[in-house]
Design a protein around this motif. Structure first.
Motif, mmCIF file in Angstrom:
data_model
loop_
_atom_site.group_PDB
_atom_site.id
_atom_site.type_symbol
_atom_site.label_atom_id
_atom_site.label_comp_id
_atom_site.label_asym_id
_atom_site.label_seq_id
_atom_site.Cartn_x
_atom_site.Cartn_y
_atom_site.Cartn_z
ATOM 1 N N VAL A 78 13.908 -35.101 -12.788
ATOM 2 C CA VAL A 78 13.787 -34.179 -13.916
ATOM 3 C C VAL A 78 12.296 -33.979 -14.184
ATOM 4 O O VAL A 78 11.583 -34.912 -14.537
ATOM 5 C CB VAL A 78 14.498 -34.711 -15.178
ATOM 6 N N LEU A 79 11.841 -32.747 -13.996
ATOM 7 C CA LEU A 79 10.443 -32.371 -14.184
ATOM 8 C C LEU A 79 10.332 -31.651 -15.525
ATOM 9 O O LEU A 79 10.965 -30.611 -15.727
ATOM 10 C CB LEU A 79 10.012 -31.460 -13.030
ATOM 11 N N THR A 80 9.556 -32.217 -16.469
ATOM 12 C CA THR A 80 9.447 -31.671 -17.816
ATOM 13 C C THR A 80 8.002 -31.324 -18.114
ATOM 14 O O THR A 80 7.118 -32.159 -17.961
ATOM 15 C CB THR A 80 9.950 -32.686 -18.866
ATOM 16 N N GLY A 81 7.770 -30.094 -18.531
ATOM 17 C CA GLY A 81 6.440 -29.650 -18.941
ATOM 18 C C GLY A 81 6.438 -29.343 -20.421
ATOM 19 O O GLY A 81 7.368 -28.719 -20.935
ATOM 20 N N THR A 82 5.389 -29.798 -21.112
ATOM 21 C CA THR A 82 5.269 -29.597 -22.554
ATOM 22 C C THR A 82 4.129 -28.632 -22.844
ATOM 23 O O THR A 82 3.054 -28.754 -22.259
ATOM 24 C CB THR A 82 5.008 -30.947 -23.256
ATOM 25 N N PHE A 83 4.388 -27.691 -23.748
ATOM 26 C CA PHE A 83 3.405 -26.674 -24.116
ATOM 27 C C PHE A 83 3.043 -26.831 -25.584
ATOM 28 O O PHE A 83 3.926 -26.952 -26.433
ATOM 29 C CB PHE A 83 3.965 -25.265 -23.863
ATOM 30 N N GLU A 84 1.761 -26.830 -25.880
ATOM 31 C CA GLU A 84 1.273 -26.916 -27.244
ATOM 32 C C GLU A 84 0.178 -25.891 -27.402
ATOM 33 O O GLU A 84 -0.836 -25.999 -26.710
ATOM 34 C CB GLU A 84 0.757 -28.328 -27.526
ATOM 35 N N PRO A 85 0.332 -24.878 -28.183
ATOM 36 C CA PRO A 85 1.474 -24.540 -29.028
ATOM 37 C C PRO A 85 2.646 -24.000 -28.207
ATOM 38 O O PRO A 85 2.536 -23.834 -27.002
ATOM 39 C CB PRO A 85 0.907 -23.448 -29.948
#
Length: 180
Positions: A78-85
Motif C-alpha cells: 500500500v503506497l500512500t502519499g500525503t499532501f499538505e495543503p
C-alpha cells in the motif's frame, strides 16, 4: 528431427499461462474516474502484492501543475502519499511508477476530480490550524485495471508470434529436406 522437437516444445510454451510475478494495482483512493466532494490530502494506491522501496507517484492537474506528495509511505503493498495543503478543486491524473517484487519496473495512471465545497475547505483549514489535524480521508473503492492486464500480455504475444514464425520455418525446412 531436432528441429521438429524444438518446434513442438516452442508451441507448447505458447500455451503456458503467464506466471510472471508482476504486481498490479488493485485499488485506489480516490477511485479512478470518481468525483470527490471532500478535501483530498491523501492518495492511496493498493497493489495485489508487494512492491519495493523506490516506488512513487505524482499527481498532475489538468492545467499541467504537478503535485508531489509531502511524504510517501509503503506498507505491505500500500503506497500512500500525503499532501499538505489538500489538493485544490481540479481534475487530476495520478502517474505511478513502482518496482514489483520480482524487480521489474511497472507504471500506470488513473484519474479523479476534486469538487469540494469552497466554504468547507476554508472552515477545515481553520480547524486544521487550531487543532493540527488532517482532513477526513476519502472512501476506498475497488477498480479494474485493464491497462495493466494488457501490458502483461504484450510480451507474451510477441514471444508467441516469434515462436509461430520459428515453427513455420522449421516445417518448410523439413519439407525441403525430404524433397532433396
Amino acid at each position: 528431427m531436432k528441429t521438429m522437437l524444438f518446434s513442438i516444445l516452442a508451441a507448447l510454451l505458447l500455451f503456458v499461462p503467464n506466471a510472471a510475478a508482476h504486481t498490479y494495482i488493485s485499488e485506489t483512493t480516490p477511485q479512478d474516474g470518481s468525483t470527490v466532494t471532500e478535501n483530498v490530502q491523501q492518495v492511496v494506491l493498493t497493489f495485489e502484492g508487494k512492491i519495493e522501496e523506490g516506488s512513487t507517484f505524482k499527481v498532475i492537474a489538468a492545467d499541467g501543475t504537478a503535485y508531489t506528495p509531502q511524504s510517501i509511505t509503503l506498507v505491505d503493498g500500500v503506497l500512500t502519499g500525503t499532501f499538505e495543503p489538500a489538493l485544490p478543486n481540479e481534475t487530476y491524473t495520478v502517474k505511478w511508477d513502482t518496482i514489483s517484487q520480482d524487480g521489474h519496473p511497472l507504471s500506470g495512471e488513473f484519474g479523479f476530480t476534486v469538487n469540494a465545497p469552497v466554504e468547507e475547505q476554508v472552515i477545515e483549514k481553520e480547524e486544521e490550524s487550531t487543532e493540527q489535524e488532517a482532513a477526513p480521508s476519502v472512501e476506498s473503492t475497488q477498480q479494474a485495471n485493464d491497462e495493466d492486464a494488457e501490458k502483461s500480455t504484450s510480451p507474451l504475444l510477441l514471444v508467441g508470434g516469434l515462436l509461430v514464425i520459428i515453427i513455420i520455418v522449421s516445417i518448410v525446412a523439413l519439407a525441403k529436406r525430404k524433397k532433396a
